[in-house]
Design an enzyme around this catalytic site. Sequence first.
Site, PDB file in Angstrom:
ATOM      1  N   HIS A 145     -27.020  84.163 -23.399  1.00  0.00           N
ATOM      2  CA  HIS A 145     -28.004  83.720 -24.389  1.00  0.00           C
ATOM      3  C   HIS A 145     -29.028  82.784 -23.733  1.00  0.00           C
ATOM      4  O   HIS A 145     -30.234  82.930 -23.932  1.00  0.00           O
ATOM      5  CB  HIS A 145     -27.320  82.961 -25.535  1.00  0.00           C
ATOM      6  CG  HIS A 145     -26.520  83.808 -26.460  1.00  0.00           C
ATOM      7  ND1 HIS A 145     -27.048  84.821 -27.217  1.00  0.00           N
ATOM      8  CD2 HIS A 145     -25.205  83.768 -26.776  1.00  0.00           C
ATOM      9  CE1 HIS A 145     -26.096  85.374 -27.944  1.00  0.00           C
ATOM     10  NE2 HIS A 145     -24.964  84.752 -27.692  1.00  0.00           N
TER      11      HIS A 145
ATOM     12  N   HIS B 152     -20.789  84.342 -21.828  1.00  0.00           N
ATOM     13  CA  HIS B 152     -21.463  84.814 -23.039  1.00  0.00           C
ATOM     14  C   HIS B 152     -22.606  83.864 -23.422  1.00  0.00           C
ATOM     15  O   HIS B 152     -23.732  84.296 -23.671  1.00  0.00           O
ATOM     16  CB  HIS B 152     -20.437  84.909 -24.180  1.00  0.00           C
ATOM     17  CG  HIS B 152     -21.000  85.358 -25.478  1.00  0.00           C
ATOM     18  ND1 HIS B 152     -20.839  86.632 -25.956  1.00  0.00           N
ATOM     19  CD2 HIS B 152     -21.739  84.713 -26.420  1.00  0.00           C
ATOM     20  CE1 HIS B 152     -21.442  86.742 -27.118  1.00  0.00           C
ATOM     21  NE2 HIS B 152     -21.993  85.583 -27.421  1.00  0.00           N
ATOM     22  N   GLU B 153     -22.315  82.576 -23.445  1.00  0.00           N
ATOM     23  CA  GLU B 153     -23.340  81.594 -23.836  1.00  0.00           C
ATOM     24  C   GLU B 153     -24.440  81.492 -22.772  1.00  0.00           C
ATOM     25  O   GLU B 153     -25.602  81.294 -23.105  1.00  0.00           O
ATOM     26  CB  GLU B 153     -22.705  80.236 -24.096  1.00  0.00           C
ATOM     27  CG  GLU B 153     -21.691  80.225 -25.234  1.00  0.00           C
ATOM     28  CD  GLU B 153     -22.213  80.816 -26.529  1.00  0.00           C
ATOM     29  OE1 GLU B 153     -23.403  80.642 -26.854  1.00  0.00           O
ATOM     30  OE2 GLU B 153     -21.419  81.483 -27.212  1.00  0.00           O
TER      31      GLU B 153
END
Length: 151
Positions: free
Chosen positions: A71, A67-68
Amino acid sequence: MNQAELQTLVEKTSHDFFGLPFQHEAVFNPRLRTTGGRYHLKSHNLDFNLRILEAFGLEEFLGVIKHELCHYHLHLSDAGFQHKDKEFKQLLTAVGGSRFVKSLSKPQAVKKKLLYKCQGCSQVIYRQRKVNTQKYVCGQCRGKLVYIEIQ
């Protein structure tokens, strides 16, 4: 897992799932309480919550890393990197990252409700706190309230 192992895991995950290198710093941040990780826009570093790894295991933690990294890679490529953006949602689904992390907080107990009944109109009234039946009356007919039971 220590900081060096985390850095290696993030670099390996970035290479395996995104095909791109991770060239910044990944650290455990003990101040994170409600989130699994954080991406810093200015420094491009990643913070992770160690308690997620301890509580839910490596598989859930890899979902947070992915998820990170979504980003991270989208921001560096000038694409939509926010949760609401289409590119972010598509990339997250493609790599199998987690959209939300499981909650670390303990489930709250169900609050008990107190049951009162009006002697005048038989209206049933539910309250979370006790009502002084000597002072308060029914709002509909001004009848006397009687405590029935706790549900």
